[in-house]
Scaffold this motif. Structure first.
Motif, PDB file in Angstrom:
ATOM      1  N   THR A  15       0.811  -1.223   0.000  1.00  0.00           N
ATOM      2  CA  THR A  15       0.000   0.000   0.000  1.00  0.00           C
ATOM      3  C   THR A  15       0.842   1.270   0.000  1.00  0.00           C
ATOM      4  N   TYR A  18      -5.873   1.230   0.393  1.00  0.00           N
ATOM      5  CA  TYR A  18      -5.725   1.210  -1.053  1.00  0.00           C
ATOM      6  C   TYR A  18      -6.112   2.566  -1.644  1.00  0.00           C
ATOM      7  N   PRO A  19      -5.464   2.986  -2.730  1.00  0.00           N
ATOM      8  CA  PRO A  19      -5.806   4.276  -3.350  1.00  0.00           C
ATOM      9  C   PRO A  19      -7.148   4.210  -4.066  1.00  0.00           C
ATOM     10  N   ASP A  20      -7.712   5.392  -4.343  1.00  0.00           N
ATOM     11  CA  ASP A  20      -8.953   5.438  -5.113  1.00  0.00           C
ATOM     12  C   ASP A  20      -8.660   5.090  -6.577  1.00  0.00           C
ATOM     13  N   ARG A  21      -9.711   5.005  -7.384  1.00  0.00           N
ATOM     14  CA  ARG A  21      -9.530   4.551  -8.766  1.00  0.00           C
ATOM     15  C   ARG A  21      -8.667   5.509  -9.577  1.00  0.00           C
ATOM     16  N   SER A  62      -6.255   7.511  -8.542  1.00  0.00           N
ATOM     17  CA  SER A  62      -4.860   7.351  -8.145  1.00  0.00           C
ATOM     18  C   SER A  62      -4.311   6.018  -8.632  1.00  0.00           C
ATOM     19  N   THR A  63      -5.153   4.988  -8.582  1.00  0.00           N
ATOM     20  CA  THR A  63      -4.730   3.678  -9.081  1.00  0.00           C
ATOM     21  C   THR A  63      -4.378   3.751 -10.560  1.00  0.00           C
ATOM     22  N   LEU A  72      -0.856   2.871 -12.384  1.00  0.00           N
ATOM     23  CA  LEU A  72      -0.781   1.878 -13.462  1.00  0.00           C
ATOM     24  C   LEU A  72      -0.202   2.473 -14.737  1.00  0.00           C
TER      25      LEU A  72
END
Length: 323
Positions: free
Chosen positions: A54, A181-184, A186-187, A191
């Motif tokens: 994380t 976990y990061p939000d979408r 940030s994800t 990526l």
């Protein structure tokens, strides 16, 4: 000496610059980064209870680089020895003397990864350095320098083979929080980077270690009214008599809340503490210091829930008195 409004504004600008710089590496976790910086400026330590992957190591490295400091990582395992943390004296045959070889604890930001996997003897090796910013080896003290901060992590799953931190050591941590976990959004940003290069690699420093020391000193001059101190005292008392709690928060927890609230107020550009600062910091500062009743803990009651009830039960002061 009370901090001036101009000094409070400089503090706030510097605090914001540190947080934004760390956020370039730790995406989408503004509040957790703010808590980490608050712990550092309050000259305390941070406990992260979080899942693997994380960004705990990234947070430690980013914070160290931001303040022109050094960072180290200690992977705690059952066979780790205290000397593996603090350092050891080794005999040098050339000059016929013992030389001290410093351990990884000599760094600005020390990441103690999965601290609950080491034996209690090794865990206790951190107690002196966390409290006094120095260690003692063979009767000789060694200062670890300033700033100094321990970011320790615990894995909330896979508890087999772990050693639960004793209450005395939990009490040494100023703040306990989690990254999660990061939000979408940030994800997606993570990526897109492909993970080919660590996000801390090109992170520039924004303040010096000297500026960090000055900020820590200024925070001590933030004004706290008697009514706010009384509010903190009533919160402590409520934790000791509320249901589901076997042992409430000690005076050390109250002092921790005072220290962090001063930093938090200055980070908002204020030279005085408000009750809202206490509300924001009460859970991360106090919840991990509660010892719950075993039966309540078995039934799924959490310290965070208890602190929520405490905050709801204790009425904050309504009016600000003249400073």
């Amino acid at each position: 000496m009370t901090i001036t409004p101009d000094q409070a504004r400089w503090f706030s600008d510097s605090f914001t610059a540190i947080v934004r710089n760390v956020e370039r590496a730790v995406l989408g976790k503004t509040h957790t980064v703010q808590l980490a910086v608050t712990a550092m400026l309050a000259e305390g330590h941070l406990l992260l209870e979080d899942f693997p992957g994380t960004g705990k190591t990234t947070l430690a490295r980013a914070l160290a680089q931001t303040v022109q400091g050094t960072s180290s990582r200690i992977q705690f395992t059952p066979d780790l020895l205290p000397s593996d943390v603090t350092g050891v004296n080794i005999y040098d045959q050339k000059n016929g003397q013992f030389e001290f070889h410093r351990g990884p604890v000599f760094a600005s930001i020390v990441l103690a990864d999965e601290i609950n996997r080491a034996s209690p003897k090794t865990q206790s090796a951190l107690l002196e350095v966390m409290e006094e910013s120095r260690i003692t080896v063979d009767g000789r003290p060694y200062d670890v320098g300033s700033p100094f901060m321990v970011i320790a992590t615990q894995n909330p799953i896979e508890q087999a083979g772990t050693y639960r931190l004793p209450e005395a050591q939990l009490d040494r941590f100023l703040i306990k929080t989690s990254l999660g976990y990061p939000d979408r959004e940030s994800t997606m940003r993570v990526l897109h980077s492909g993970g080919s290069r660590p996000r801390t690699a090109a992170l520039p420093p924004v303040v010096t270690t000297q500026a960090v020391a000055e900020m820590a000193q200024l925070a001590g001059g933030v004004h706290i009214e008697e009514s706010v101190l009384d509010y903190i005292a009533r919160l402590l008392e409520e934790t000791r008599r509320t249901a589901d709690v076997r042992l409430g928060v000690s005076i050390r927890g109250g002092l921790a809340l005072v220290r962090t609230s001063r930093v938090w107020a200055a980070s908002q550009g204020r030279h005085f503490v408000m009750p809202d600062d206490i509300k924001v910091l009460a859970r991360p500062c106090l919840a991990h210091r509660l010892i719950l009743d075993p039966e309540s803990e078995f039934n799924g009651v959490t310290a965070d829930e208890v602190m929520g009830r405490v905050l709801a039960a204790v009425r904050p002061p309504q009016e600000r008195q003249s400073a």
